[in-house]
Design an enzyme around this catalytic site. Structure first.
Site, mmCIF file in Angstrom:
data_model
loop_
_atom_site.group_PDB
_atom_site.id
_atom_site.type_symbol
_atom_site.label_atom_id
_atom_site.label_comp_id
_atom_site.label_asym_id
_atom_site.label_seq_id
_atom_site.Cartn_x
_atom_site.Cartn_y
_atom_site.Cartn_z
ATOM 1 N N LYS A 27 -0.773 -15.240 2.421
ATOM 2 C CA LYS A 27 -1.117 -13.876 2.845
ATOM 3 C C LYS A 27 -2.048 -13.866 4.051
ATOM 4 C CE LYS A 27 -2.156 -12.346 -1.602
ATOM 5 N NZ LYS A 27 -2.667 -11.311 -2.530
ATOM 6 N N LYS A 33 -4.975 -14.272 4.204
ATOM 7 C CA LYS A 33 -6.218 -13.541 3.879
ATOM 8 C C LYS A 33 -7.299 -14.578 3.591
ATOM 9 C CE LYS A 33 -5.062 -9.135 1.642
ATOM 10 N NZ LYS A 33 -5.203 -8.356 0.393
HETATM 11 N N1 C2G Z 1 -5.283 -0.789 -4.187
HETATM 12 C C1 C2G Z 1 -5.299 0.590 -4.418
HETATM 13 N N2 C2G Z 1 -6.038 1.377 -3.613
HETATM 14 C C2 C2G Z 1 -6.763 0.842 -2.598
HETATM 15 C C3 C2G Z 1 -6.759 -0.555 -2.378
HETATM 16 C C4 C2G Z 1 -6.002 -1.364 -3.195
HETATM 17 O O1 C2G Z 1 -4.635 1.087 -5.354
HETATM 18 N N3 C2G Z 1 -7.477 1.684 -1.806
HETATM 19 C C5 C2G Z 1 -4.457 -1.624 -5.081
HETATM 20 C C6 C2G Z 1 -3.353 -2.374 -4.332
HETATM 21 O O2 C2G Z 1 -2.234 -1.527 -4.148
HETATM 22 C C7 C2G Z 1 -3.057 -3.521 -5.291
HETATM 23 C C8 C2G Z 1 -4.433 -3.794 -5.929
HETATM 24 O O3 C2G Z 1 -5.256 -2.632 -5.666
HETATM 25 O O4 C2G Z 1 -2.157 -3.089 -6.306
HETATM 26 C C9 C2G Z 1 -5.103 -5.020 -5.361
HETATM 27 O O5 C2G Z 1 -5.182 -4.856 -3.961
HETATM 28 P P1 C2G Z 1 -5.311 -6.194 -3.064
HETATM 29 O O6 C2G Z 1 -6.400 -7.044 -3.614
HETATM 30 O O7 C2G Z 1 -5.324 -5.791 -1.628
HETATM 31 O O8 C2G Z 1 -3.927 -6.907 -3.415
HETATM 32 P P2 C2G Z 1 -2.881 -7.536 -2.384
HETATM 33 O O9 C2G Z 1 -3.589 -8.371 -1.396
HETATM 34 O O10 C2G Z 1 -2.036 -6.419 -1.946
HETATM 35 O O11 C2G Z 1 -2.081 -8.578 -3.322
HETATM 36 O O12 C2G Z 1 1.673 -10.534 -5.411
HETATM 37 C C10 C2G Z 1 1.038 -9.316 -5.081
HETATM 38 C C11 C2G Z 1 -0.179 -9.552 -4.204
HETATM 39 O O13 C2G Z 1 -1.017 -10.532 -4.808
HETATM 40 C C12 C2G Z 1 -0.948 -8.256 -4.006
#
Ligand code: C2G
Length: 129
Positions: A45, A47
């Site tokens: 990712k 990240k």
């Molecule tokens: N999320 C949310 N609202 C936000 C930020 C995040 O609902 N303002 C949700 C995202 O949609 C996700 C969860 O919180 O469902 C975790 O977000 P992230 O840590 O950014 O996850 P991500 O990097 O998108 O990883 O295999 C799937 C990936 O691991 C998802």
């Protein structure tokens, strides 16, 4: 017991994450969070996490809505995870809408509306000002 599973990085934990976890947990009786490892985050990712996996895990385990935290190490583990953990519901924020519909033959797939105006990226940008 109705098990729910969700996946994510959850770095710089914020109320958008907690909002997601609360709603995900409300869809069942037990919530598993598959937490992206540092290697998965960087290799797949691009990240770079502020907090390493073990610290992010501690914070997630302290949330009342979270019952179990397992590592997310690759994109392919969702199918076996759902089967091995006996999950009836898979939940993600709707920024992922449609991306995991392949799981529909194994469990209910739910995309929840993201919480507006908050993200780990935004937090980092605000702090850099
Ligand atoms: N999320 C949310 N609202 C936000 C930020 C995040 O609902 N303002 C949700 C995202 O949609 C996700 C969860 O919180 O469902 C975790 O977000 P992230 O840590 O950014 O996850 P991500 O990097 O998108 O990883 O295999 C799937 C990936 O691991 C998802």
């Amino acid at each position: 017991m109705k098990k729910v599973i969700t996946y994510g990085t959850f770095d710089l934990l914020h109320y958008g994450h907690v909002n997601l976890l609360r709603r995900a947990r409300a869809l069942g009786d037990y919530l598993i969070v598959a937490l992206s490892t540092d290697e998965f985050n960087w290799n797949m990712k691009r990240k770079k996490c502020f907090f390493p996996y073990e610290k992010r895990k501690i914070m997630l385990e302290a949330i009342r809505y979270v019952d179990e935290v397992i590592p997310e190490e690759n994109w392919e583990q969702k199918n076996p995870d759902v089967v091995e953990h006996g999950c009836s519901v898979f939940v993600m924020g709707d920024d992922w809408k449609g991306k995991f519909d392949f799981l529909k033959d194994k469990c209910e797939v739910v995309y929840l509306p993201r919480t507006p105006d908050i993200s780990t990226t935004q937090i980092k940008q605000e702090l850099e000002k």
